[in-house]
Design an enzyme around this catalytic site. Structure first.
Site, short mmCIF file in Angstrom:
data_model
loop_
_atom_site.label_atom_id
_atom_site.label_comp_id
_atom_site.label_asym_id
_atom_site.label_seq_id
_atom_site.Cartn_x
_atom_site.Cartn_y
_atom_site.Cartn_z
N ARG A 111 -25.26 8.94 47.33
CA ARG A 111 -25.44 8.40 45.99
C ARG A 111 -24.67 7.09 45.84
NH1 ARG A 111 -21.92 12.39 41.98
NH2 ARG A 111 -19.99 12.35 43.15
N GLU A 150 -19.18 6.99 36.38
CA GLU A 150 -17.95 6.75 37.16
C GLU A 150 -18.06 5.47 37.97
OE1 GLU A 150 -17.37 10.36 39.39
OE2 GLU A 150 -16.29 11.30 37.74
N GLU A 308 -16.21 15.16 31.85
CA GLU A 308 -16.41 16.14 32.92
C GLU A 308 -15.08 16.78 33.30
OE1 GLU A 308 -18.01 14.60 36.56
OE2 GLU A 308 -19.42 13.31 35.55
N LYS A 357 -23.71 22.19 45.71
CA LYS A 357 -24.12 23.57 45.41
C LYS A 357 -22.93 24.52 45.36
CE LYS A 357 -25.72 24.45 50.18
NZ LYS A 357 -25.53 23.07 50.67
N HIS A 359 -20.01 23.58 44.01
CA HIS A 359 -19.14 23.12 42.91
C HIS A 359 -19.43 24.02 41.72
CE1 HIS A 359 -17.45 20.54 39.81
NE2 HIS A 359 -17.01 19.69 40.72
C1 GLA Z 1 -17.86 13.39 39.59
C2 GLA Z 1 -19.31 13.09 39.29
C3 GLA Z 1 -20.16 14.31 39.17
C4 GLA Z 1 -19.78 15.34 40.21
C5 GLA Z 1 -18.32 15.66 40.07
C6 GLA Z 1 -17.87 16.74 41.04
O1 GLA Z 1 -17.10 13.52 38.47
O2 GLA Z 1 -19.48 12.29 38.14
O3 GLA Z 1 -21.50 13.90 39.35
O4 GLA Z 1 -20.02 14.82 41.47
O5 GLA Z 1 -17.58 14.50 40.36
O6 GLA Z 1 -16.51 17.05 40.89
#
Ligand code: GLA
Ligand code: ZN
Length: 662
Positions: A111, A150, A308, A357, A359
């Site tokens: 990504r 992010e 998050e 998967k 997480h």
């Molecule tokens: C980041 C990303 C999410 C995910 C989390 C996993 O914060 O923004 O898409 O990948 O990490 O901890």
């Protein structure tokens, strides 16, 4: 459009319905209602589902998801979906791919595979943002815009040729001419003098140490470049959507260091951030609290959104422990204590395929019949009950200074010690104060320091003249300033301030240091009066300061380790080493007593207390991070249990109370 949920602490997380067959969506809605979800972030990684081939748009599924969420009373934080390009895009335009330090292309297949300086990538992303904003600006579920994701995660720094050109343009803006740049970078050293802009490169892998000011400027350039992209996305959204708040999720956790969020925060309608527990830290929950205070500082003291965090394990550590029962709720409430008015998680439903998967999520692989989902439902119910404290603030009498430029410069190559980390001193001071029930604001050195009784200046390696004199003025007008080793050493070009360290604070502290004696990992030096110092020591002379402690052995025996000087109405203390916790605790107890700073409450070790307050009243958060039951002195009404408590209250291990005080 609708208003951001205000009935309680907003509760929800990233919702990725495109990962699931349509038949699952109805179940999602049922479970979201059951859990008390009031908002979701939609579409963060959806570009390839919204534009599967160039110019072919498939918004219908998103229309349906938005409608469904609206029908279920759930607000949407809609992402611009521009964090990751689809495969067709990187195939058609491979020139947008980022390049690492060694010149290797970072290929698609993961990504964020785009170069931060790529104009082409920006244009493609802005055109998607434009379409999304045009289509959804008046959708009744829309409550917030979420730009990208992010920023900087995975694709900064990029060392490609596009970045090289953009870096030169940034440098021309900053320095105007090459003489000024040569002077700032100190290029008289190692035959680095530039005579043409085209000769300047990103600090790619080289024979040995790169020029430290070039590296520092590359950090500044990277942060500014992505901020420029954010501004462009912001403006495109604003053309269609004049009212809905816009944000991008920061990563203010202390192991993410790529953006200067003090520049970014003023451009957020509301500051939002992500936080994950790093289990390898010695004090992960103290770091969580630090992160909350840093985020609140970025938000100018106003409430912020936790966009998050995780209900349980993450998947990116070597070993990923699950959270203990109760810790999902306790961690979330700790964020609220430090000023969060919204609790978001990554992600709603745990994926069955793909890189994340394993997480954790709000709905785990085990499904709704699981302790974790029951705890999620409990947290949703709690969030709904905390509405009365929305908008309330956290007041602090102590400031801990934090500065990304000092962090970058101090993390540079070839320093006196690579064994000291920028975060160690700020975290340690904050943790010791937190253990005493004392709340800190974590703020930039340019913040208004006049409101603080105590100002902690930890390893502020680089400092501007203005900020150094603001710190001195704070002491003059009554603050008790505590400066640590390796502060005030260099100016903003990372040129050492001459005449004895710490150049910028020598007069304020009345101390002059001739040489550094950094300590090796694990090495300690005994201090007079008991205790030890670690990390650092130095050959200091008290020119105009009282010596409170000296080194009791070793090459610096008898030299000052801790000094204090009366300054105007306040004092300036200096620590040339990092004392052990007990010794630092008594140093800080003295400073707190001098400053007459009061704790939020008296509590046993491991029980954290923070107060939020407003014109409506005050709420004491009591957070028992230990696994044992503890008794605390507090009187009022506990919003979690709905019961009156006090004058003493027994709190089980890993439990919290949120007490509306009488
Ligand atoms: C980041 C990303 C999410 C995910 C989390 C996993 O914060 O923004 O898409 O990948 O990490 O901890
Ligand atoms: Zn690049």
């Amino acid at each position: 459009m609708r208003a951001w949920p205000k009935d309680g602490i907003a509760f929800g997380g990233d919702y990725n319905p495109e990962q699931w067959p349509r038949s699952v969506w109805d179940d999602d809605m049922r479970l979201m209602r059951e859990a008390g979800v009031t908002f979701v972030t939609l579409g963060v990684f959806s570009w390839s589902w919204l534009e599967p081939t160039k110019g072919e748009y498939t918004f219908e599924w998103l229309d349906e998801a938005m409608d469904l969420l609206h029908a279920n009373g759930i607000a949407v934080d809609l992402a611009t979906a521009t964090a990751t390009p689809p495969p067709w895009l990187t195939s058609a335009y491979p020139e947008i791919l980022p390049v690492d330090h060694d010149g290797h292309t970072l290929w698609p297949g993961s990504r964020q595979s785009w170069c931060p300086s790529s104009r082409l990538y920006r244009e493609l992303a802005l055109s998607l943002t434009d379409r999304l904003a045009a289509r959804y600006h008046d959708h009744p579920a829309l409550a917030m815009w979420h730009v990208s994701n992010e920023y900087a995660c995975h694709n900064l720094p990029c060392y490609c040729d596009t970045c090289a050109i953009a870096f030169r343009a940034w440098l021309e803006q900053r320095y105007a001419d090459l003489d000024t740049l040569n002077d700032a970078w100190g290029t008289a050293f190692w035959s680095q003098r530039y005579t043409a802009w085209e000769d300047i490169l990103p600090p790619r892998r080289t024979t040995t140490f790169a020029n430290p000011t070039q590296v520092l400027d590359y950090h500044r350039f990277g942060s500014d470049t992505l901020l420029g992209f954010y501004r462009e996305e912001y403006e495109v959204i604003r053309r269609h959507s004049s009212q809905v708040p816009i944000t991008t999720n920061f990563m203010t956790l202390s192991n993410f260091r790529l953006l200067d969020y003090h520049d970014w925060a003023p451009l957020q309608d509301v500051v939002s951030t992500d936080h994950y527990i790093v289990d390898s830290l010695e004090h992960p929950r103290a770091e969580l609290s630090f992160h909350g205070d840093l985020t609140r500082g970025l938000a100018g003291g106003r409430p912020w959104i936790l966009m998050e965090h995780s209900t349980s394990a993450v998947n990116w550590q070597p070993v990923n422990p699950a959270k203990a029962p109760g810790q999902t709720v306790l961690d979330s409430l700790t964020h609220v204590a430090h000023g969060a008015d919204a609790l978001g998680f990554f992600q709603w439903r745990q994926s069955r395929s793909g890189s994340e998967k394993f997480h954790s999520a709000l709905v785990p692989h085990a499904g709704e019949d699981s302790d974790r989902f029951r705890e999620v439902c409990e947290l949703g119910a709690i969030s709904a009950r905390l509405g009365e404290l929305l908008g309330s603030t956290v007041e602090a009498e102590v400031a801990v200074l934090w500065d990304y430029e000092a962090l970058w410069a101090m993390s540079g190559p070839c320093m006196p010690s690579s064994a000291i980390d920028y975060a160690t001193a700020p975290h340690t001071f904050h943790r010791i104060l937190r253990e005493r029930g004392i709340t800190c604001d974590v703020v930039h050195p340019s913040a208004d320091l006049s409101r603080y009784r105590v100002v902690i200046v930890p390893t502020l390696y680089v400092v501007s003249d203005e900020n150094a004199s603001a710190i001195a003025s704070a002491a003059e007008s009554g603050a008790h300033v505590v400066v640590t080793y390796f502060s005030g050493i260099s100016d903003l070009d990372d040129h050492v301030r001459l005449g004895g360290y710490p150049g910028a604070f020598r007069d304020l502290l009345g101390v002059r240091v001739e040489e550094f004696f950094p300590l090796r990992p694990g090495e300690v030096v005994p201090l007079s009066g008991g205790g030890t110092g670690s990390q650092w020591s130095e050959d200091a002379r008290a020119v105009d300061a009282e010596v409170l402690s000296t080194y009791a052995a070793g090459p610096l025996q008898g030299r000052p380790a801790l000094t204090r000087r009366a300054v105007g109405e306040g004092t300036a203390s200096y620590l040339g080493t990092l004392p052990d916790d007990a010794t630092l605790g008594s140093v800080l107890d003295e400073v707190i007593a001098l400053a007459a700073v009061t704790p939020a409450a008296q509590t046993p070790p491991g029980v954290e207390v923070v107060r939020r307050s407003s014109s409506e009243g005050s709420w004491l958060f009591v957070l028992n991070h230990t696994t044992q039951e503890h008794e605390v002195t507090v009187t009022g009404h506990d919003l979690l249990t709905g019961r009156d408590v006090g004058p003493t209250h027994r709190l089980a291990g890993l439990c919290a109370a949120v007490v509306r005080e009488a």
